[in-house]
Write an enzyme that holds these catalytic residues in place. Structure first.
Site, PDB file in Angstrom:
ATOM      1  N   LYS A  66      44.241  21.012  72.031  1.00 16.47           N
ATOM      2  CA  LYS A  66      44.274  21.742  73.308  1.00 16.47           C
ATOM      3  C   LYS A  66      42.889  22.157  73.802  1.00 16.47           C
ATOM      4  CE  LYS A  66      49.030  23.240  72.823  1.00 16.47           C
ATOM      5  NZ  LYS A  66      49.998  24.320  72.729  1.00 16.47           N
ATOM      6  N   ASP A 102      51.599  27.159  78.588  1.00 20.45           N
ATOM      7  CA  ASP A 102      52.219  27.836  77.437  1.00 20.45           C
ATOM      8  C   ASP A 102      52.579  29.288  77.745  1.00 20.45           C
ATOM      9  OD1 ASP A 102      52.312  25.769  75.594  1.00 20.45           O
ATOM     10  OD2 ASP A 102      50.355  26.239  74.718  1.00 20.45           O
ATOM     11  N   MET A 220      57.005  31.488  67.785  1.00 16.91           N
ATOM     12  CA  MET A 220      56.800  30.304  68.644  1.00 16.91           C
ATOM     13  C   MET A 220      57.265  29.020  67.976  1.00 16.91           C
ATOM     14  SD  MET A 220      53.244  30.723  70.652  1.00 16.91           S
ATOM     15  CE  MET A 220      52.809  32.247  71.478  1.00 16.91           C
TER      16      MET A 220
HETATM   17  P1  NAP Z   1      46.169  26.742  65.686  1.00 17.35           P
HETATM   18  O1  NAP Z   1      45.181  26.720  66.805  1.00 17.35           O
HETATM   19  O2  NAP Z   1      46.048  25.785  64.571  1.00 17.35           O
HETATM   20  O3  NAP Z   1      46.156  28.268  65.093  1.00 17.35           O
HETATM   21  C1  NAP Z   1      46.930  28.584  63.979  1.00 17.35           C
HETATM   22  C2  NAP Z   1      46.937  30.099  63.763  1.00 17.35           C
HETATM   23  O4  NAP Z   1      47.852  30.379  62.700  1.00 17.35           O
HETATM   24  C3  NAP Z   1      45.599  30.691  63.346  1.00 17.35           C
HETATM   25  O5  NAP Z   1      45.471  31.971  63.935  1.00 17.35           O
HETATM   26  C4  NAP Z   1      45.755  30.814  61.824  1.00 17.35           C
HETATM   27  O6  NAP Z   1      44.966  31.843  61.246  1.00 17.35           O
HETATM   28  C5  NAP Z   1      47.200  31.188  61.710  1.00 17.35           C
HETATM   29  N1  NAP Z   1      47.792  30.852  60.403  1.00 17.35           N
HETATM   30  C6  NAP Z   1      48.033  29.617  59.901  1.00 17.35           C
HETATM   31  N2  NAP Z   1      48.623  29.714  58.681  1.00 17.35           N
HETATM   32  C7  NAP Z   1      48.760  31.047  58.423  1.00 17.35           C
HETATM   33  C8  NAP Z   1      49.292  31.781  57.342  1.00 17.35           C
HETATM   34  N3  NAP Z   1      49.814  31.161  56.255  1.00 17.35           N
HETATM   35  N4  NAP Z   1      49.294  33.135  57.407  1.00 17.35           N
HETATM   36  C9  NAP Z   1      48.784  33.771  58.500  1.00 17.35           C
HETATM   37  N5  NAP Z   1      48.241  33.125  59.559  1.00 17.35           N
HETATM   38  C10 NAP Z   1      48.237  31.768  59.523  1.00 17.35           C
HETATM   39  O7  NAP Z   1      47.659  26.547  66.246  1.00 17.35           O
HETATM   40  P2  NAP Z   1      48.198  26.915  67.712  1.00 17.35           P
HETATM   41  O8  NAP Z   1      47.975  25.806  68.659  1.00 17.35           O
HETATM   42  O9  NAP Z   1      47.680  28.276  68.059  1.00 17.35           O
HETATM   43  O10 NAP Z   1      49.784  26.961  67.445  1.00 17.35           O
HETATM   44  C11 NAP Z   1      50.355  27.980  66.631  1.00 17.35           C
HETATM   45  C12 NAP Z   1      51.844  27.742  66.481  1.00 17.35           C
HETATM   46  O11 NAP Z   1      52.519  27.925  67.713  1.00 17.35           O
HETATM   47  C13 NAP Z   1      52.191  26.312  66.019  1.00 17.35           C
HETATM   48  O12 NAP Z   1      53.179  26.396  65.029  1.00 17.35           O
HETATM   49  C14 NAP Z   1      52.726  25.649  67.268  1.00 17.35           C
HETATM   50  O13 NAP Z   1      53.686  24.660  66.969  1.00 17.35           O
HETATM   51  C15 NAP Z   1      53.382  26.837  67.982  1.00 17.35           C
HETATM   52  N6  NAP Z   1      53.457  26.652  69.437  1.00 17.35           N
HETATM   53  C16 NAP Z   1      54.705  26.645  70.003  1.00 17.35           C
HETATM   54  C17 NAP Z   1      54.806  26.505  71.378  1.00 17.35           C
HETATM   55  C18 NAP Z   1      56.173  26.515  72.020  1.00 17.35           C
HETATM   56  O14 NAP Z   1      56.283  26.097  73.179  1.00 17.35           O
HETATM   57  N7  NAP Z   1      57.193  26.997  71.356  1.00 17.35           N
HETATM   58  C19 NAP Z   1      53.657  26.357  72.186  1.00 17.35           C
HETATM   59  C20 NAP Z   1      52.411  26.389  71.558  1.00 17.35           C
HETATM   60  C21 NAP Z   1      52.328  26.534  70.176  1.00 17.35           C
HETATM   61  P3  NAP Z   1      43.419  31.598  60.833  1.00 17.35           P
HETATM   62  O15 NAP Z   1      42.645  31.754  62.108  1.00 17.35           O
HETATM   63  O16 NAP Z   1      43.141  32.655  59.839  1.00 17.35           O
HETATM   64  O17 NAP Z   1      43.337  30.200  60.264  1.00 17.35           O
END
Ligand code: NAP
Length: 282
Positions: A66, A102, A220
């Site tokens: 993204k 989003d 999410m």
């Molecule tokens: P991203 O940029 O990879 O960020 C991941 C985040 O999760 C970071 O803040 C990371 O923390 C944290 N994290 C990962 N594993 C963790 C754990 N075990 N314990 C605590 N924190 C953890 O991903 P993103 O694009 O923001 O997406 C996040 C989630 O939202 C994904 O699962 C995605 O599928 C979902 N999503 C859903 C929608 C929807 O329409 N429903 C839309 C967008 C995203 P650190 O910074 O410490 O690594």
């Protein structure tokens, strides 16, 4: 000839976007095809340009591209401007436009589908990745009382708050970054898990006391049980997965591309029936 669209990501085979957009196309009579594109980590731009050269009209962008999509866009509009991340690309001749739907998707799911007002509420946003950047401005526009951003890597939560402080100074009453350990004693009305922890069967380390009476726990992640929602259920609060957000953000992308706004509720209901997401529970 159908107009070509796709979702691009890595991984991408789990994405429900093709089913969602096929449903929108049937409902609105728009003549489109919608595929999945797997791009190698270092091959995002090449894959986008190849899709456009093959006649593609637009793309949805998912993990982990993204931010890259935002950088690739020559024009950024709407919430993409502040978000620094784009989940929707639209090709206008040679020009690539970047959008972020989003946050609109999340806010519509909360306010229209789940009928939860954000105004005046204490919001906890967990995570400081692309999804959190995408939803921050639309959330702030709903005028919550406070937004606390908690993240495993605290510096990223501080950077996120700093980013929106610069861009959204007027909306910034009550936004702060905190480590999870500092949440003991705090209570929230809306708790949004924007981490990917649920994908690996984990959850952020929250104290049990963090849910205010009548709180909503929102993850999410969709189409699977997550430890965060299981934890919230045990505290007796209302829960929802992110399926409604997914469909709502897709509808906004569809509108950007086609100028037609599809009905979302039948698509959400059908996907839930087919097992594409767990039901929001009262
Ligand atoms: P991203 O940029 O990879 O960020 C991941 C985040 O999760 C970071 O803040 C990371 O923390 C944290 N994290 C990962 N594993 C963790 C754990 N075990 N314990 C605590 N924190 C953890 O991903 P993103 O694009 O923001 O997406 C996040 C989630 O939202 C994904 O699962 C995605 O599928 C979902 N999503 C859903 C929608 C929807 O329409 N429903 C839309 C967008 C995203 P650190 O910074 O410490 O690594």
């Amino acid at each position: 000839m159908s107009d070509k669209y796709a979702v691009i990501g890595n991984p991408v085979e789990h994405s429900l976007s093709p089913e969602i957009h096929a449903g929108f196309a049937r409902e609105t009579g728009e003549n489109i095809t919608y595929d999945r594109i797997f791009a190698p980590r270092e091959g995002f731009c090449d894959a986008v340009l190849a899709f456009r050269a093959a006649g593609g009209k637009g793309l949805n962008v998912t993990l982990p591209f993204k931010h890259e999509a935002w950088r690739l866009a020559a024009v950024r509009s709407g919430f993409a401007l502040a978000a620094g991340a784009a989940n929707t690309l639209s090709f206008q001749g040679e020009r690539i436009e970047g959008h972020n739907t989003d946050g609109i998707g999340l806010v519509r799911d909360l306010t229209s589908n789940l009928r939860i007002a954000v105004r005046g509420k204490r919001v906890l946003l967990m995570g400081a990745g692309g999804a959190s950047y995408g939803v921050m401005e639309p959330l702030l526009r709903e005028q919550p009382e406070t937004v606390v951003v908690a993240n495993r890597t605290l510096e990223k939560a501080i950077a996120l708050v700093g980013h929106f402080e610069k861009l959204q100074a007027r909306a910034l009453r009550g936004i702060s970054a905190r480590p999870y350990e500092a949440l003991a004693g705090a209570q929230f009305d809306i708790l949004i898990n924007a981490t990917s922890a649920g994908l690996e069967g984990a959850m952020p380390p929250l104290p049990e006391s963090v849910f205010a009476p009548g709180a909503l726990a929102y993850d999410m992640v969709y189409a699977r049980r997550t430890p965060f929602l299981d934890f919230a259920r045990r505290q007796g609060v209302r829960v929802s997965d992110g399926l409604g957000m997914l469909v709502e953000q897709a509808a906004e992308s569809f509108f950007i591309w086609r100028g037609v706004r599809p009905e979302t509720k039948p698509v959400i209901a059908r996907l839930r029936q087919e097992g594409g997401g767990r039901r929001a529970e009262g």
